[in-house]
Design a protein around this motif. Structure first.
Motif, short mmCIF file in Angstrom:
data_model
loop_
_atom_site.label_atom_id
_atom_site.label_comp_id
_atom_site.label_asym_id
_atom_site.label_seq_id
_atom_site.Cartn_x
_atom_site.Cartn_y
_atom_site.Cartn_z
N LYS A 98 41.07 9.08 99.54
CA LYS A 98 41.65 7.06 98.83
C LYS A 98 40.47 6.68 98.10
O LYS A 98 41.05 5.75 96.94
N THR A 146 47.79 -1.49 93.41
CA THR A 146 45.99 -2.03 93.24
C THR A 146 44.85 -2.85 92.81
O THR A 146 44.63 -3.06 92.68
N LEU A 186 49.33 -2.48 100.47
CA LEU A 186 49.52 -1.10 99.92
C LEU A 186 49.33 -0.45 101.43
O LEU A 186 49.05 -1.08 102.35
N GLU A 206 52.95 -0.85 97.77
CA GLU A 206 53.54 -0.91 96.64
C GLU A 206 52.11 0.45 96.19
O GLU A 206 50.65 0.44 97.21
N SER A 207 51.84 0.47 95.63
CA SER A 207 51.31 2.40 94.87
C SER A 207 49.38 1.41 94.62
O SER A 207 49.15 0.49 94.70
N LEU A 208 48.96 2.60 95.67
CA LEU A 208 47.34 2.12 94.68
C LEU A 208 46.92 2.07 93.39
O LEU A 208 45.78 1.28 93.27
#
Ligand code: CP
Ligand code: NVA
Length: 309
Positions: A114, A94, A84, A89-91
């Protein structure tokens, strides 16, 4: 399942239920060893994943003990070792993985956005372990500590905050609405709470009292809270800010304007905002305050996992 992100968004009845549960559980643990599991093992087999994007001593350890004492376990991820962020890598992905492996996610973050995004994608509860705008687990635990020391409902007490208008104060302000207590704030001019915070208080038909003179703020206080003038990753002119707060140090002179039995609390870590003789003095309950985070966070975990009786 329920998230625990901001006190202002959690019903007052739920917050009070968490405090009652924590009182009962703490009472039942007298004479238990640190890692002994509560008799009912309510979170047996559950995994809490923790991640800290900022430094932490107390939150890290107290959540470790909390989940262990409920029968579960925890792992702490290093934020800079995930894909992340820089790794791309996308949230969303994740969050999907965290929900696949774990049962709860405790996040200390530099970004309110976030934690909100995680709450949208996670299938497991997320707990805010401190964000730029709030520190809800700290403050709920502090309500518990105040009631334990003063042996009465916080709604009957005068609470005072001397310090910066930061995340901890935002949560304390939210708590003053949820628990209906009187709140005085002492801070230099230009360091008061943000307008949207004050508007929210007004919308909820409560008042907080702001003083630009610390002596006036502490008058009649049953409890005085403080926190560092410079928060983690505070992007300000530090020297100027510390200078601006020079008349707001909690020292024995300032304490002499409060009641004889005024309790001093501080979430830690501490800085120049409190003199050592007050911090270590007879009115200070900062160590009990730190310990109580374990007890209250256990009940917060139960609330999030849908297990609060
Ligand atoms: N009070 C508090 O949250 O302490 P840590 O930053 O050490 O977790
Ligand atoms: N206001 C402080 C609290 C630390 C527990 C900070 O954000 O650094």
């Amino acid at each position: 399942m329920k998230h625990f992100i901001n006190l202002k968004d959690i019903p007052s009845a739920d917050l009070k239920k968490i405090i009652i549960d924590a009182k009962n559980r703490k009472q039942k643990r007298k004479n238990y060893n640190t890692l002994e599991v509560d008799k009912d093992k309510p979170l047996k087999g559950k995994l809490l994943i923790q991640m800290f994007e900022k430094a932490s001593l107390r939150t890290r350890l107290s959540f470790y003990l909390a989940i262990k004492q409920l029968g579960g376990g925890t792992i702490t991820l290093r934020a800079n070792e995930l894909h992340l962020g820089k790794g791309g890598e996308s949230l969303a992905d994740t969050a999907k993985i965290l929900s696949t492996y774990g049962d709860g996610f405790m996040l200390r973050t530099d970004s309110d956005k976030k934690i909100e995004e995680f709450s949208r994608y996670l299938k497991i509860p997320v707990i805010n372990g401190l964000s730029p705008s709030s520190h809800p687990t700290q403050v709920l635990s502090d309500i518990f500590t105040v009631e334990e020391i003063k042996k009465k409902s916080i709604s009957k007490l005068n609470i005072c905050w001397i310090g910066d208008s930061n995340n901890v104060l935002n949560s304390l302000i939210a708590a003053s609405v949820k628990f209906s207590f009187n709140l005085n704030i002492g801070c230099p001019k230009n360091y008061g709470p943000k307008k949207f915070v004050l508007d929210w208080v007004k919308k909820n038909k409560r008042k907080i009292h702001i003083f630009y003179d610390a002596k006036k703020a502490v008058k009649n206080a049953d409890v005085i809270f403080s926190d560092k003038v410079i928060s983690l990753n505070d992007k300000v002119n530090k020297n100027k800010k510390i200078k601006d707060f020079r008349n707001f140090q909690i020292n024995s002179k300032l304490m002499s304007f409060a009641k004889k039995d005024t309790t001093f609390l501080h979430c830690l870590p501490r800085g120049e905002e409190v003199a050592a003789d007050v911090f270590l003095g007879k009115n200070s309950e900062v160590w009990l305050q730190a310990l109580n985070r374990v007890h209250v966070q256990k009940s917060i975990l139960l609330y999030c996992f849908g297990k609060l009786r």
